[in-house]
Design a protein around this motif. Structure first.
Motif, mmCIF file in Angstrom:
data_model
loop_
_atom_site.group_PDB
_atom_site.id
_atom_site.type_symbol
_atom_site.label_atom_id
_atom_site.label_comp_id
_atom_site.label_asym_id
_atom_site.label_seq_id
_atom_site.Cartn_x
_atom_site.Cartn_y
_atom_site.Cartn_z
ATOM 1 N N PHE A 53 0.642 -1.239 0.024
ATOM 2 C CA PHE A 53 -0.145 -0.050 0.020
ATOM 3 C C PHE A 53 0.904 1.381 0.139
ATOM 4 O O PHE A 53 0.325 2.371 0.237
ATOM 5 N N ALA A 54 2.080 1.270 -0.235
ATOM 6 C CA ALA A 54 2.844 2.468 -0.312
ATOM 7 C C ALA A 54 2.310 3.110 -1.520
ATOM 8 O O ALA A 54 2.209 2.846 -2.506
ATOM 9 N N PRO A 55 2.110 4.697 -1.196
ATOM 10 C CA PRO A 55 1.704 5.608 -2.467
ATOM 11 C C PRO A 55 2.704 5.594 -3.642
ATOM 12 O O PRO A 55 2.321 5.824 -4.618
ATOM 13 N N GLU A 56 4.037 5.042 -3.203
ATOM 14 C CA GLU A 56 4.824 5.183 -4.431
ATOM 15 C C GLU A 56 4.517 4.169 -5.631
ATOM 16 O O GLU A 56 4.870 4.220 -6.675
ATOM 17 N N ASN A 57 3.688 2.943 -5.320
ATOM 18 C CA ASN A 57 3.195 2.395 -6.203
ATOM 19 C C ASN A 57 2.265 2.760 -7.101
ATOM 20 O O ASN A 57 2.219 2.216 -8.301
ATOM 21 N N VAL A 58 1.750 3.696 -6.787
ATOM 22 C CA VAL A 58 0.819 4.527 -7.860
ATOM 23 C C VAL A 58 1.418 5.579 -8.789
ATOM 24 O O VAL A 58 0.925 5.718 -9.971
ATOM 25 N N ALA A 59 2.646 6.171 -8.429
ATOM 26 C CA ALA A 59 3.149 7.294 -9.252
ATOM 27 C C ALA A 59 3.596 6.897 -10.603
ATOM 28 O O ALA A 59 3.540 7.596 -11.299
ATOM 29 N N PRO A 60 4.171 5.528 -10.648
ATOM 30 C CA PRO A 60 4.595 5.357 -12.223
ATOM 31 C C PRO A 60 3.590 5.332 -13.181
ATOM 32 O O PRO A 60 3.696 5.994 -14.114
ATOM 33 N N LEU A 61 2.188 4.957 -12.835
ATOM 34 C CA LEU A 61 1.064 5.385 -13.840
ATOM 35 C C LEU A 61 0.981 6.509 -14.008
ATOM 36 O O LEU A 61 0.674 6.897 -15.101
ATOM 37 N N VAL A 62 1.030 7.409 -13.054
ATOM 38 C CA VAL A 62 0.474 8.600 -13.044
ATOM 39 C C VAL A 62 1.397 9.417 -14.129
ATOM 40 O O VAL A 62 1.186 10.265 -14.827
ATOM 41 N N VAL A 63 2.882 9.197 -13.553
ATOM 42 C CA VAL A 63 3.908 9.769 -14.684
ATOM 43 C C VAL A 63 3.619 9.513 -16.026
ATOM 44 O O VAL A 63 3.827 10.148 -16.999
ATOM 45 N N TRP A 64 3.440 8.395 -16.333
ATOM 46 C CA TRP A 64 3.349 7.679 -17.769
ATOM 47 C C TRP A 64 1.793 8.290 -18.171
ATOM 48 O O TRP A 64 2.059 9.014 -19.573
ATOM 49 N N LEU A 65 0.909 8.611 -17.623
ATOM 50 C CA LEU A 65 -0.403 9.346 -18.103
ATOM 51 C C LEU A 65 -0.013 10.817 -18.397
ATOM 52 O O LEU A 65 -0.663 11.223 -19.063
ATOM 53 N N GLY A 66 1.116 11.395 -17.457
ATOM 54 C CA GLY A 66 1.671 12.698 -17.822
ATOM 55 C C GLY A 66 2.270 12.690 -18.864
ATOM 56 O O GLY A 66 2.747 13.837 -19.243
ATOM 57 N N SER A 67 2.945 11.793 -19.607
ATOM 58 C CA SER A 67 3.956 11.792 -20.479
ATOM 59 C C SER A 67 3.284 12.029 -22.009
ATOM 60 O O SER A 67 2.119 11.819 -22.051
ATOM 61 N N GLU A 68 4.293 12.086 -22.856
ATOM 62 C CA GLU A 68 3.803 12.149 -24.261
ATOM 63 C C GLU A 68 3.343 10.895 -24.865
ATOM 64 O O GLU A 68 2.525 10.671 -25.479
ATOM 65 N N ALA A 69 4.022 9.752 -24.086
ATOM 66 C CA ALA A 69 3.567 8.338 -24.504
ATOM 67 C C ALA A 69 2.031 8.073 -24.282
ATOM 68 O O ALA A 69 1.792 7.138 -24.915
ATOM 69 N N SER A 70 1.504 8.756 -23.380
ATOM 70 C CA SER A 70 -0.069 8.319 -23.218
ATOM 71 C C SER A 70 -0.867 8.901 -24.090
ATOM 72 O O SER A 70 -2.213 9.021 -23.807
ATOM 73 N N ALA A 71 -0.510 9.696 -25.207
ATOM 74 C CA ALA A 71 -1.462 10.480 -26.040
ATOM 75 C C ALA A 71 -2.513 9.870 -26.495
ATOM 76 O O ALA A 71 -3.738 10.600 -26.697
ATOM 77 N N ALA A 72 -2.596 8.615 -26.810
ATOM 78 C CA ALA A 72 -3.587 7.643 -27.327
ATOM 79 C C ALA A 72 -4.675 7.159 -26.201
ATOM 80 O O ALA A 72 -5.769 6.540 -26.529
ATOM 81 N N VAL A 73 -4.342 7.518 -25.106
ATOM 82 C CA VAL A 73 -5.173 7.005 -23.825
ATOM 83 C C VAL A 73 -6.082 8.055 -23.433
ATOM 84 O O VAL A 73 -5.491 8.986 -22.810
ATOM 85 N N SER A 74 -7.337 7.787 -23.138
ATOM 86 C CA SER A 74 -8.132 9.235 -22.802
ATOM 87 C C SER A 74 -9.601 8.635 -22.446
ATOM 88 O O SER A 74 -10.067 7.650 -22.873
ATOM 89 N N GLY A 75 -10.328 9.040 -21.518
ATOM 90 C CA GLY A 75 -11.315 8.771 -20.992
ATOM 91 C C GLY A 75 -11.428 7.297 -20.036
ATOM 92 O O GLY A 75 -12.393 6.690 -20.043
ATOM 93 N N GLN A 76 -10.313 7.002 -19.634
ATOM 94 C CA GLN A 76 -10.139 5.899 -18.902
ATOM 95 C C GLN A 76 -10.023 5.882 -17.567
ATOM 96 O O GLN A 76 -9.567 6.905 -16.974
ATOM 97 N N MET A 77 -10.641 4.798 -16.592
ATOM 98 C CA MET A 77 -10.524 4.932 -15.281
ATOM 99 C C MET A 77 -9.375 3.789 -14.869
ATOM 100 O O MET A 77 -9.884 2.473 -15.087
ATOM 101 N N PHE A 78 -8.497 3.903 -14.263
ATOM 102 C CA PHE A 78 -7.414 3.217 -14.129
ATOM 103 C C PHE A 78 -7.334 2.855 -12.505
ATOM 104 O O PHE A 78 -7.451 3.739 -11.528
ATOM 105 N N GLU A 79 -7.789 1.313 -12.203
ATOM 106 C CA GLU A 79 -7.540 1.210 -10.542
ATOM 107 C C GLU A 79 -6.201 0.512 -10.515
ATOM 108 O O GLU A 79 -5.577 -0.237 -11.213
ATOM 109 N N VAL A 80 -5.519 0.896 -9.381
ATOM 110 C CA VAL A 80 -3.820 0.532 -9.271
ATOM 111 C C VAL A 80 -3.813 0.256 -7.712
ATOM 112 O O VAL A 80 -4.464 1.287 -6.906
ATOM 113 N N GLU A 81 -3.301 -0.890 -7.230
ATOM 114 C CA GLU A 81 -3.178 -1.130 -6.055
ATOM 115 C C GLU A 81 -1.935 -2.161 -5.934
ATOM 116 O O GLU A 81 -1.865 -3.265 -6.338
#
Length: 291
Positions: free
Chosen positions: A216-244
């Protein structure tokens, strides 16, 4: 790996918990980070840590629930870093009560911080990106909202929180559909992690282990958030990601279910039988948390 090199990121509620982990991860990925938190000392501490590690960050303690103050958050990011690429709406509070004991103040505070807080700063960001797009500037904008399992399935004792988080899930769908024309993607998170809020409710479950993987470390969620904020995620929108922990999934949203159609109006005494048949065909929903 600098996946967000020189991208400008605003993160609300970034003085601790998930927001802090996002800020540190974005900075490590090369981003310039505005750390917003109503607790200025907490925001300053995160900025100091980023700067010591060679990153670029500034602190902000403006109120995300005030429309004019939210404009100041964007203005500071533009003054300090010259642009905006990513908005992470993370700030939140809990006022847990059973619905029959919930006060008007409990309701208003939670809905205001979560739902209005998501609206205020995103409104200013969307207008900024829209104007740049209309001026012929290529925009690579990202809004990352924060919903919750409580918003997706409901949660006993959290009707105010669940309603706000469910509203954020719906808001995400509309923002994604409307803002794509301006080069902006919008996605949402339903994270499960140890934070100041969850420790109050799930202290035993989310307790940090003495050894091994900290699920349950919050750091486990951060990689997804960084990727979503990057140029690489341009094709992904309107999604709900569950991460644990080490689990990553995409939630299934509202869909049309079984149906029965007549070519005339239903009679009252026909409804019960029709509903029974529809329920037999319907996949069962997830149980409300705590039920």
């Amino acid at each position: 790996m600098n996946t967000c090199e020189n991208r400008v990121v605003i993160i609300t509620g970034a003085g601790g918990g998930l927001g802090r982990s996002y800020a540190l991860a974005f900075a490590e990925a090369g981003a310039k980070v505005l750390v917003n938190d109503i607790n200025r000392e907490a925001a300053d501490a995160v900025v100091a840590q980023i700067v010591v590690q060679g990153g670029s960050a500034v602190a902000n303690s403006d109120d995300i629930t005030c429309y004019e103050a939210a404009a100041g958050i964007l203005r500071q990011a533009l003054e300090c870093f010259g642009d905006l690429h990513v908005l992470v709406n993370n700030a939140g509070i809990c006022r847990d009560r059973m619905f029959s004991s919930l006060s008007e103040a409990d309701w208003d505070q939670v809905v205001t911080v979560h739902l209005k807080g998501h609206f205020c700063i995103a409104s200013h960001a969307a207008r900024y990106w829209r104007d740049r797009s209309k001026a012929g500037i290529v925009v690579s904008g990202r809004i990352i909202n924060t919903s919750s399992g409580a918003g997706l399935q409901g949660s006993i004792g959290q009707s105010n929180y669940a309603a706000a988080k469910g509203g954020i899930a719906s808001l995400t769908l509309v923002q994604a559909a409307e803002l794509q024309r301006y080069g902006v993607t919008v996605n949402a998170l339903a994270p499960a992690a140890r934070t100041g809020m969850t420790e109050q409710v799930f202290a035993d479950v989310m307790k940090k282990p003495e050894a091994g993987f900290d699920h349950f470390a919050p750091e486990n969620v951060a990689p997804l958030v960084v990727w979503l904020g990057s140029e690489a995620s341009a094709a992904v929108s309107g999604q709900m990601f569950e991460v644990e922990g080490g689990k990553l999934s995409i939630a299934v949203g509202w869909r049309h279910g079984p149906e029965q159609i007549k070519q005339k109006r239903w009679e009252v005494d026909e409804i019960g039988n029709a509903v029974s048949q529809l329920l037999e065909q319907l996949a069962p929903a997830e149980k409300v948390y705590g039920s």
